[in-house]
Design a protein around this motif. Structure first.
Motif, short mmCIF file in Angstrom:
data_model
loop_
_atom_site.label_atom_id
_atom_site.label_comp_id
_atom_site.label_asym_id
_atom_site.label_seq_id
_atom_site.Cartn_x
_atom_site.Cartn_y
_atom_site.Cartn_z
N LYS A 1 64.54 56.11 82.65
CA LYS A 1 64.78 56.42 83.95
C LYS A 1 63.84 57.07 84.58
CE LYS A 1 68.67 58.98 82.97
NZ LYS A 1 68.50 59.01 81.59
N THR B 1 66.46 65.36 87.78
CA THR B 1 67.91 66.47 87.53
C THR B 1 68.02 66.98 86.28
OG1 THR B 1 69.47 64.79 87.50
CG2 THR B 1 69.17 65.44 89.57
N GLY B 2 67.61 66.27 85.19
CA GLY B 2 67.76 66.57 83.88
C GLY B 2 66.84 67.95 83.80
N TYR C 1 68.63 70.97 84.36
CA TYR C 1 69.60 71.44 83.34
C TYR C 1 68.71 71.94 82.29
CZ TYR C 1 73.28 69.25 86.12
OH TYR C 1 74.25 68.71 87.18
N ARG C 2 67.76 71.50 81.91
CA ARG C 2 66.74 71.94 80.95
C ARG C 2 66.24 73.15 81.32
NH1 ARG C 2 64.52 67.89 77.32
NH2 ARG C 2 65.49 65.86 77.65
N ARG D 1 60.69 70.13 77.53
CA ARG D 1 60.73 69.27 76.50
C ARG D 1 60.87 69.51 75.08
NH1 ARG D 1 62.59 64.63 78.88
NH2 ARG D 1 62.62 65.32 81.10
N VAL E 1 70.57 70.98 75.34
CA VAL E 1 70.99 70.88 76.86
C VAL E 1 72.10 70.30 77.31
CG1 VAL E 1 69.42 68.66 77.00
CG2 VAL E 1 69.84 70.14 78.98
N SER E 2 72.75 69.17 76.43
CA SER E 2 74.02 68.52 76.77
C SER E 2 75.09 69.67 76.92
CB SER E 2 74.23 67.63 75.67
OG SER E 2 73.70 66.58 75.94
N ARG F 1 77.00 73.13 86.19
CA ARG F 1 76.81 72.01 86.96
C ARG F 1 77.14 72.20 88.61
NH1 ARG F 1 76.31 68.21 83.73
NH2 ARG F 1 76.02 66.60 85.41
N GLY G 1 69.51 60.80 86.82
CA GLY G 1 70.36 61.86 85.90
C GLY G 1 71.59 61.12 85.12
N ARG G 2 72.53 61.49 85.38
CA ARG G 2 73.79 61.17 84.71
C ARG G 2 74.95 60.96 85.73
NH1 ARG G 2 70.11 62.03 81.74
NH2 ARG G 2 70.23 62.28 79.46
N ASP G 3 74.98 61.95 86.67
CA ASP G 3 76.19 62.07 87.71
C ASP G 3 75.89 61.76 89.08
OD1 ASP G 3 74.80 63.98 87.81
OD2 ASP G 3 76.48 65.29 87.99
N ILE G 4 74.60 61.01 89.23
CA ILE G 4 73.94 61.26 90.63
C ILE G 4 75.01 59.75 91.33
CG2 ILE G 4 72.01 60.80 91.91
CD1 ILE G 4 71.90 62.85 89.93
N ARG H 1 73.51 62.87 71.80
CA ARG H 1 73.40 63.54 72.92
C ARG H 1 74.26 62.62 73.94
NH1 ARG H 1 69.03 64.52 76.67
NH2 ARG H 1 67.69 63.54 75.60
N ASP I 1 77.40 63.66 76.37
CA ASP I 1 77.45 63.23 77.86
C ASP I 1 78.36 62.48 78.45
OD1 ASP I 1 75.08 65.01 78.01
OD2 ASP I 1 73.52 63.34 77.83
N ARG J 1 82.13 64.45 77.99
CA ARG J 1 82.49 65.81 78.69
C ARG J 1 83.55 65.54 79.87
NH1 ARG J 1 76.46 65.94 81.19
NH2 ARG J 1 77.06 64.86 83.18
O1 DC Z 1 67.33 63.25 81.44
P1 DC Z 1 67.23 64.34 80.48
O2 DC Z 1 67.27 63.62 79.11
O3 DC Z 1 66.10 65.28 80.74
O4 DC Z 1 68.49 65.23 80.82
C1 DC Z 1 68.66 66.17 79.96
C2 DC Z 1 70.30 66.57 79.82
O5 DC Z 1 70.81 67.22 81.06
C3 DC Z 1 71.33 65.38 79.53
O6 DC Z 1 71.61 64.99 78.13
C4 DC Z 1 72.47 65.68 80.16
C5 DC Z 1 72.03 66.67 81.02
N1 DC Z 1 72.21 65.98 82.59
C6 DC Z 1 73.36 66.06 83.12
O7 DC Z 1 74.20 66.44 82.65
N2 DC Z 1 73.45 65.67 84.47
C7 DC Z 1 72.37 65.06 85.08
N3 DC Z 1 72.45 64.56 86.50
C8 DC Z 1 71.17 65.31 84.47
C9 DC Z 1 70.98 65.53 82.99
#
Ligand code: DC
Length: 219
Positions: A16, A34-35, A38-39, A87, A95-96, A105, A125-128, A176, A180, A183
């Motif tokens: 991504k 966005t990850g 959270y990191r 990283r 991070v998860s 969040r 990200g994951r929830d964009i 992971r 993700d 949750r």
């Molecule tokens: O994209 P990444 O691998 O850097 O993301 C790291 C973690 O952050 C991923 O395992 C879950 C969380 N994350 C999230 O919950 N929501 C997002 N929008 C982006 C990442």
């Protein structure tokens, strides 16, 4: 071209950020990872010896994104640039868990929505597409086989001088993803109106061009 927002979601190591950066550069848009937010919070959680008081953690945290012409997005946590630590394995493996916390969040999502309010953003990200930018002009859900994702991660690591075991990488990626996707708050899932893009076996250039073609269609 009218100003648009692009939401790019998908499982870990699906490429991504690589694609989002290229699409953003081609279209003179800003890429938001966005990850990394959270990191950064996870980095602080680890620095605080895994203190579980997430309300206190968030209330005492300042986080901002800056842009460097050469290095791209930088993450400033409590006035310190922590980008180069994000990283590390320890951060990746926690991070998860940290990202599943409600306080974490809502803090991150508010910042992401603020960043996107002026449009012209490619956000990954994951929830964009589902939560952060439900009205994004284009939503892409990127997937790839776990084997290929582990191989890509191994190559990335090699370039950074880190040796890694492919089976272990696969296991870490699957763990992971499971976390993700399962949750309670904003789990990773494809938005109903997202285009699913399987990048298995495709080059970076091909995937970038496929997304650019989608952008052309909406303009
Ligand atoms: O994209 P990444 O691998 O850097 O993301 C790291 C973690 O952050 C991923 O395992 C879950 C969380 N994350 C999230 O919950 N929501 C997002 N929008 C982006 C990442």
């Amino acid at each position: 071209m009218k100003l648009i927002n692009i939401a790019l979601d998908g499982p870990a190591a699906a490429g991504k950020s690589t694609i989002a950066k290229r699409v953003a550069a081609k279209l003179s848009m800003i890429y938001v990872d966005t990850g990394a937010m959270y990191r950064a919070i996870t980095y602080k959680y680890l620095q605080n010896n895994k203190d579980e008081d997430f309300t206190n953690l968030i209330n005492n945290t300042t986080l901002s994104l800056t842009y460097d012409a050469e290095k791209g997005q930088r993450i400033i946590l409590d006035e310190q640039d922590v980008t180069d630590y994000l990283r590390e394995n320890d951060v990746t493996n926690h991070v998860s868990y940290v990202a599943s916390k409600e306080q974490v969040r809502s803090f991150a999502v508010e910042k992401q929505q603020e960043l996107a309010s002026k449009k012209g953003i490619v956000m990954d990200g994951r929830d964009i597409g589902t939560v952060v930018l439900p009205n994004a002009d284009l939503k892409v859900y990127m997937i790839a086989s776990v084997e290929e994702r582990a191989e890509r991660r191994q190559k990335d690591n090699e370039l950074r001088g880190i040796e890694s075991n492919i089976e272990q990488l696969k296991e870490e990626i699957e763990t992971r993803d499971n976390y993700d996707m399962n949750r309670e708050i904003s789990p990773l899932k494809k938005a109903q109106d997202a285009v699913e893009l399987d990048t298995t076996g495709k080059s970076i250039e091909t995937v970038t061009n496929e997304i650019l073609a989608m952008v052309e269609q909406i303009n």
